[in-house]
Design a protein around this motif. Sequence first.
Motif, PDB file in Angstrom:
ATOM      1  N   LEU A 115      -6.491   5.956   5.326  1.00  0.00           N
ATOM      2  CA  LEU A 115      -5.904   4.311   5.751  1.00  0.00           C
ATOM      3  C   LEU A 115      -4.730   4.670   6.417  1.00  0.00           C
ATOM      4  CD1 LEU A 115      -6.216   1.633   5.307  1.00  0.00           C
ATOM      5  CD2 LEU A 115      -4.861   1.822   3.258  1.00  0.00           C
ATOM      6  N   PHE A 116      -3.962   5.536   6.051  1.00  0.00           N
ATOM      7  CA  PHE A 116      -2.625   5.758   6.562  1.00  0.00           C
ATOM      8  C   PHE A 116      -2.529   6.535   7.862  1.00  0.00           C
ATOM      9  CE2 PHE A 116      -1.166   3.555   2.878  1.00  0.00           C
ATOM     10  CZ  PHE A 116       0.135   2.911   3.126  1.00  0.00           C
ATOM     11  N   LYS A 117      -3.853   7.103   8.137  1.00  0.00           N
ATOM     12  CA  LYS A 117      -3.900   8.100   9.603  1.00  0.00           C
ATOM     13  C   LYS A 117      -2.987   9.427   9.401  1.00  0.00           C
ATOM     14  CE  LYS A 117      -4.975   4.168  12.575  1.00  0.00           C
ATOM     15  NZ  LYS A 117      -4.530   3.273  13.506  1.00  0.00           N
ATOM     16  N   ASP A 148      -7.705  11.410  -5.990  1.00  0.00           N
ATOM     17  CA  ASP A 148      -8.674  10.340  -5.525  1.00  0.00           C
ATOM     18  C   ASP A 148      -7.885   9.295  -4.638  1.00  0.00           C
ATOM     19  OD1 ASP A 148     -10.711  11.625  -6.791  1.00  0.00           O
ATOM     20  OD2 ASP A 148     -10.432  10.285  -8.565  1.00  0.00           O
ATOM     21  N   LYS A 149      -6.973   8.740  -5.167  1.00  0.00           N
ATOM     22  CA  LYS A 149      -6.244   7.652  -4.525  1.00  0.00           C
ATOM     23  C   LYS A 149      -5.530   8.350  -3.141  1.00  0.00           C
ATOM     24  CE  LYS A 149      -5.076   3.875  -7.187  1.00  0.00           C
ATOM     25  NZ  LYS A 149      -3.878   2.911  -7.831  1.00  0.00           N
ATOM     26  N   ALA A 168       0.854   7.310  -6.120  1.00  0.00           N
ATOM     27  CA  ALA A 168      -0.186   8.275  -6.233  1.00  0.00           C
ATOM     28  C   ALA A 168       0.113   9.721  -6.041  1.00  0.00           C
ATOM     29  CB  ALA A 168      -1.483   7.906  -5.380  1.00  0.00           C
ATOM     30  N   VAL A 169       1.175  10.077  -5.336  1.00  0.00           N
ATOM     31  CA  VAL A 169       1.844  11.165  -5.045  1.00  0.00           C
ATOM     32  C   VAL A 169       2.643  11.657  -6.301  1.00  0.00           C
ATOM     33  CG1 VAL A 169       3.046  12.804  -3.525  1.00  0.00           C
ATOM     34  CG2 VAL A 169       1.687  10.954  -2.473  1.00  0.00           C
ATOM     35  N   LEU A 172       0.931  -1.446  -0.081  1.00  0.00           N
ATOM     36  CA  LEU A 172       0.107   0.146  -0.132  1.00  0.00           C
ATOM     37  C   LEU A 172       0.839   1.301  -0.039  1.00  0.00           C
ATOM     38  CD1 LEU A 172      -2.632  -1.006   2.548  1.00  0.00           C
ATOM     39  CD2 LEU A 172      -3.266  -0.729   0.180  1.00  0.00           C
ATOM     40  N   SER A 173       1.959   1.109   0.608  1.00  0.00           N
ATOM     41  CA  SER A 173       2.999   2.447   0.739  1.00  0.00           C
ATOM     42  C   SER A 173       3.331   2.613  -0.696  1.00  0.00           C
ATOM     43  CB  SER A 173       4.135   2.078   1.773  1.00  0.00           C
ATOM     44  OG  SER A 173       3.693   1.867   3.113  1.00  0.00           O
TER      45      SER A 173
END
Length: 221
Positions: A162-164, A154-155, A147-148, A140-141
């Motif tokens: 999710l990653f707080k 959106d992502k 995504a960045v 996920l990371s």
Amino acid sequence: MKLSNIFICAMVPIFIASCAHKSAKPNKTLEPPQIETDQLSVLMQKTETNNSYVVNAKDKLQKLLQSKNFNEYISNEGILNCVNDQNQSACVLNFYLNEYYKLKYDVQIKKVIEDNQIEHKIELSKINATQANIKNYCDLSADFTAAVYTNNNDKISTFKTLFKMNKEDLSILHTKILKDDYSHFLIDENPSILQEMKTEFMEKCLHDPKNNIINYLNIFR
């Protein structure tokens, strides 16, 4: 008797008398200089007499120093510079107060650092991540990073929850990726390179998850 023998016999008593005279002189012992100690004693006496402010400031500093040799400490820190000051009492008072607050500040900073280290160890002790979770969040990371890089808002919004991540965390991640000009150049030239970057990120993340999983400590509390 030969003349030379007579001369030797006459000289021996003279040498013996000379040695005896020299050995009879007492050896002088040099006393260690007491100038600094005397100066300090005089300075303290003059500035503490009928001056409760100086006495109170001195007492506070002594209590803070605890086991340290007080006179040696203040001498080393430069209290004797006040000897030549026109207003010795004000100079000594200022010296005591400056030393007190400087030491108190150092003690407070040390305590804050120690408390933070203790808190950090407690947080680390709460982490009990399984290999499956680590692998999942490494994956996920990698997606979050991609995504960045591609400004997929959106992502990014989904991953932020999710990653707080708070605004500051997200800003740090954006800044870090924004500075990676070389990777941005490769992605612009060949978008498929992003998949290779994700694979490389995964390998690095599985080897060192704590430093590569985004917001690791907040996730695995």
